[in-house]
Every structure is written in C-alpha cells, then in structure tokens.
Write a protein that holds these residues in place. Structure first.
Motif, PDB file in Angstrom:
ATOM      1  N   TYR A  75       3.255 -29.450  -3.705  1.00 32.04           N
ATOM      2  CA  TYR A  75       4.082 -29.976  -4.862  1.00 32.04           C
ATOM      3  C   TYR A  75       3.986 -31.497  -5.124  1.00 32.04           C
ATOM      4  O   TYR A  75       3.724 -31.780  -6.246  1.00 32.04           O
ATOM      5  CB  TYR A  75       5.635 -29.790  -4.918  1.00 32.04           C
ATOM      6  CG  TYR A  75       6.372 -30.185  -5.765  1.00 32.04           C
ATOM      7  CD1 TYR A  75       6.420 -29.988  -7.105  1.00 32.04           C
ATOM      8  CD2 TYR A  75       7.311 -31.168  -5.598  1.00 32.04           C
ATOM      9  CE1 TYR A  75       7.164 -30.344  -8.252  1.00 32.04           C
ATOM     10  CE2 TYR A  75       8.120 -31.748  -6.627  1.00 32.04           C
ATOM     11  CZ  TYR A  75       7.863 -31.325  -7.840  1.00 32.04           C
ATOM     12  OH  TYR A  75       8.942 -31.827  -8.764  1.00 32.04           O
ATOM     13  N   LEU A  76       4.150 -32.314  -4.138  1.00 32.90           N
ATOM     14  CA  LEU A  76       4.102 -33.711  -4.119  1.00 32.90           C
ATOM     15  C   LEU A  76       2.650 -34.320  -4.138  1.00 32.90           C
ATOM     16  O   LEU A  76       2.204 -35.599  -4.036  1.00 32.90           O
ATOM     17  CB  LEU A  76       4.717 -34.464  -2.903  1.00 32.90           C
ATOM     18  CG  LEU A  76       6.230 -34.167  -2.850  1.00 32.90           C
ATOM     19  CD1 LEU A  76       6.884 -34.608  -1.865  1.00 32.90           C
ATOM     20  CD2 LEU A  76       6.802 -34.471  -4.163  1.00 32.90           C
ATOM     21  N   SER A  77       1.428 -33.382  -4.160  1.00 35.18           N
ATOM     22  CA  SER A  77       0.063 -33.937  -4.122  1.00 35.18           C
ATOM     23  C   SER A  77      -0.594 -33.459  -5.423  1.00 35.18           C
ATOM     24  O   SER A  77      -0.353 -32.443  -5.841  1.00 35.18           O
ATOM     25  CB  SER A  77      -0.997 -33.689  -2.672  1.00 35.18           C
ATOM     26  OG  SER A  77      -0.731 -32.290  -2.735  1.00 35.18           O
ATOM     27  N   ASN A  78      -1.345 -34.459  -5.932  1.00 26.35           N
ATOM     28  CA  ASN A  78      -2.191 -33.934  -7.134  1.00 26.35           C
ATOM     29  C   ASN A  78      -3.502 -33.643  -6.851  1.00 26.35           C
ATOM     30  O   ASN A  78      -4.170 -33.710  -5.585  1.00 26.35           O
ATOM     31  CB  ASN A  78      -2.024 -34.813  -8.404  1.00 26.35           C
ATOM     32  CG  ASN A  78      -2.567 -36.180  -7.997  1.00 26.35           C
ATOM     33  OD1 ASN A  78      -3.361 -36.410  -6.816  1.00 26.35           O
ATOM     34  ND2 ASN A  78      -2.503 -37.486  -8.644  1.00 26.35           N
ATOM     35  N   GLN A  79      -4.502 -33.264  -7.618  1.00 24.25           N
ATOM     36  CA  GLN A  79      -5.654 -32.851  -7.296  1.00 24.25           C
ATOM     37  C   GLN A  79      -6.721 -33.973  -6.571  1.00 24.25           C
ATOM     38  O   GLN A  79      -7.344 -33.675  -5.670  1.00 24.25           O
ATOM     39  CB  GLN A  79      -6.549 -32.435  -8.420  1.00 24.25           C
ATOM     40  CG  GLN A  79      -6.020 -30.838  -9.093  1.00 24.25           C
ATOM     41  CD  GLN A  79      -5.550 -31.119 -10.503  1.00 24.25           C
ATOM     42  OE1 GLN A  79      -5.865 -31.765 -11.266  1.00 24.25           O
ATOM     43  NE2 GLN A  79      -5.257 -29.753 -11.007  1.00 24.25           N
ATOM     44  N   SER A  80      -6.394 -35.215  -6.938  1.00 23.29           N
ATOM     45  CA  SER A  80      -7.166 -36.280  -6.201  1.00 23.29           C
ATOM     46  C   SER A  80      -6.674 -36.639  -4.937  1.00 23.29           C
ATOM     47  O   SER A  80      -7.303 -37.350  -4.180  1.00 23.29           O
ATOM     48  CB  SER A  80      -7.057 -37.476  -7.495  1.00 23.29           C
ATOM     49  OG  SER A  80      -5.866 -37.955  -7.388  1.00 23.29           O
ATOM     50  N   GLY A  81      -5.762 -35.894  -4.679  1.00 25.29           N
ATOM     51  CA  GLY A  81      -5.076 -36.237  -3.303  1.00 25.29           C
ATOM     52  C   GLY A  81      -4.269 -37.517  -3.101  1.00 25.29           C
ATOM     53  O   GLY A  81      -3.654 -37.565  -1.991  1.00 25.29           O
ATOM     54  N   PHE A  85       3.637 -40.552  -6.128  1.00 21.25           N
ATOM     55  CA  PHE A  85       4.754 -41.838  -6.044  1.00 21.25           C
ATOM     56  C   PHE A  85       3.867 -42.885  -5.896  1.00 21.25           C
ATOM     57  O   PHE A  85       4.014 -44.102  -6.669  1.00 21.25           O
ATOM     58  CB  PHE A  85       5.623 -41.601  -4.820  1.00 21.25           C
ATOM     59  CG  PHE A  85       6.523 -40.444  -4.758  1.00 21.25           C
ATOM     60  CD1 PHE A  85       7.519 -40.328  -5.798  1.00 21.25           C
ATOM     61  CD2 PHE A  85       6.415 -39.403  -4.177  1.00 21.25           C
ATOM     62  CE1 PHE A  85       8.330 -39.559  -5.915  1.00 21.25           C
ATOM     63  CE2 PHE A  85       7.203 -38.247  -3.893  1.00 21.25           C
ATOM     64  CZ  PHE A  85       8.182 -38.319  -4.802  1.00 21.25           C
ATOM     65  N   ASP A  86       2.747 -42.761  -5.441  1.00 19.44           N
ATOM     66  CA  ASP A  86       1.674 -43.911  -5.190  1.00 19.44           C
ATOM     67  C   ASP A  86       1.119 -44.229  -6.542  1.00 19.44           C
ATOM     68  O   ASP A  86       0.971 -45.412  -7.144  1.00 19.44           O
ATOM     69  CB  ASP A  86       0.407 -43.632  -4.460  1.00 19.44           C
ATOM     70  CG  ASP A  86       1.028 -43.340  -3.134  1.00 19.44           C
ATOM     71  OD1 ASP A  86       2.166 -43.790  -2.521  1.00 19.44           O
ATOM     72  OD2 ASP A  86       0.218 -42.565  -2.466  1.00 19.44           O
ATOM     73  N   ARG A  91       1.221 -47.625 -11.365  1.00 15.78           N
ATOM     74  CA  ARG A  91       1.589 -48.134 -12.778  1.00 15.78           C
ATOM     75  C   ARG A  91       2.455 -49.203 -12.969  1.00 15.78           C
ATOM     76  O   ARG A  91       2.314 -50.035 -13.784  1.00 15.78           O
ATOM     77  CB  ARG A  91       1.726 -46.937 -13.660  1.00 15.78           C
ATOM     78  CG  ARG A  91       0.535 -45.866 -13.588  1.00 15.78           C
ATOM     79  CD  ARG A  91       0.922 -44.689 -14.588  1.00 15.78           C
ATOM     80  NE  ARG A  91      -0.070 -43.707 -14.631  1.00 15.78           N
ATOM     81  CZ  ARG A  91      -0.049 -42.514 -14.672  1.00 15.78           C
ATOM     82  NH1 ARG A  91       1.122 -41.955 -15.198  1.00 15.78           N
ATOM     83  NH2 ARG A  91      -1.026 -41.397 -14.728  1.00 15.78           N
ATOM     84  N   ILE A  92       3.387 -49.208 -12.356  1.00 17.52           N
ATOM     85  CA  ILE A  92       4.396 -50.174 -12.536  1.00 17.52           C
ATOM     86  C   ILE A  92       3.907 -51.596 -12.112  1.00 17.52           C
ATOM     87  O   ILE A  92       4.233 -52.617 -12.911  1.00 17.52           O
ATOM     88  CB  ILE A  92       5.783 -49.656 -11.602  1.00 17.52           C
ATOM     89  CG1 ILE A  92       6.446 -48.578 -11.858  1.00 17.52           C
ATOM     90  CG2 ILE A  92       6.787 -51.115 -11.485  1.00 17.52           C
ATOM     91  CD1 ILE A  92       7.458 -47.946 -11.262  1.00 17.52           C
TER      92      ILE A  92
END
Length: 98
Positions: A75-81, A85-86, A91-92
């Motif tokens: 759940y907390l990881s996307n496809q790019s690894g 949150f990072d 972005r902020i």
C-alpha cells in the motif's frame, strides 16, 4: 405639642356603590399554545445539534479501511519503488524553493 390649622374632615357616605362592571367573558375551556416560526426553527436546530453530539466521533468503517490498507505491505509503495511520503515531501520542498 399642639397642632393648629386642622380643619374638619368631610365625611363620606358609607354605602358608596360603584357602577357595575360589565360581565367578563370567560375564555374557552381549552388551552392552546402557539409558537412562532423562529421558535420552531430554533427547536429543530437544538434537536439536530443534540443528535449530532450523540454521534460517535470515531467512524468504525473508516478505521477498519485504514487498518486494512496499512496491513498491506504494497500500500505504501508505488511502482517506481519510492514511498508516497517521499514524493509528497519532495513536491513540498520544490514548492517552497528550498
């Protein structure tokens, strides 16, 4: 002590009758209460506010969904690894120009 200058007191007749008052009409035997529209609105508002206060602050369905998602390791990881949150932190930082 002497009191001077007191004149005679006029006597009033003992049987002074006042004019008869008109008969007072008795109100209807049933009682009634009328509330203004503002009072009705206020009562409805107070009732709704009391109902809202009685609703629990914790929504069990939302808590259960969050627990289910957090229990999933993907759940907390996307496809790019990268962790979401990072990505958000990056972005902020970019927006603030740091």
């Amino acid at each position: 002590m002497t009191v001077d200058g007191v004149g005679p007191i006029e006597h009033l007749p003992r049987n002074i009758r006042s004019a008869k008052s008109e008969a007072v009409e008795k109100p209807a035997s049933s009682d009634a209460v009328n509330f203004s529209p503002e009072a009705r609105e206020r009562a409805e508002f107070e009732k709704a506010l009391e109902e809202v206060k009685n609703v629990p602050n914790i929504r069990a369905d939302v808590v259960a969904e969050a627990k289910r998602k957090l229990a999933d390791p993907n759940y907390l990881s996307n496809q790019s690894g990268e962790q979401p949150f990072d990505v958000i932190a990056d972005r902020i930082i970019d927006m603030l120009g740091i």
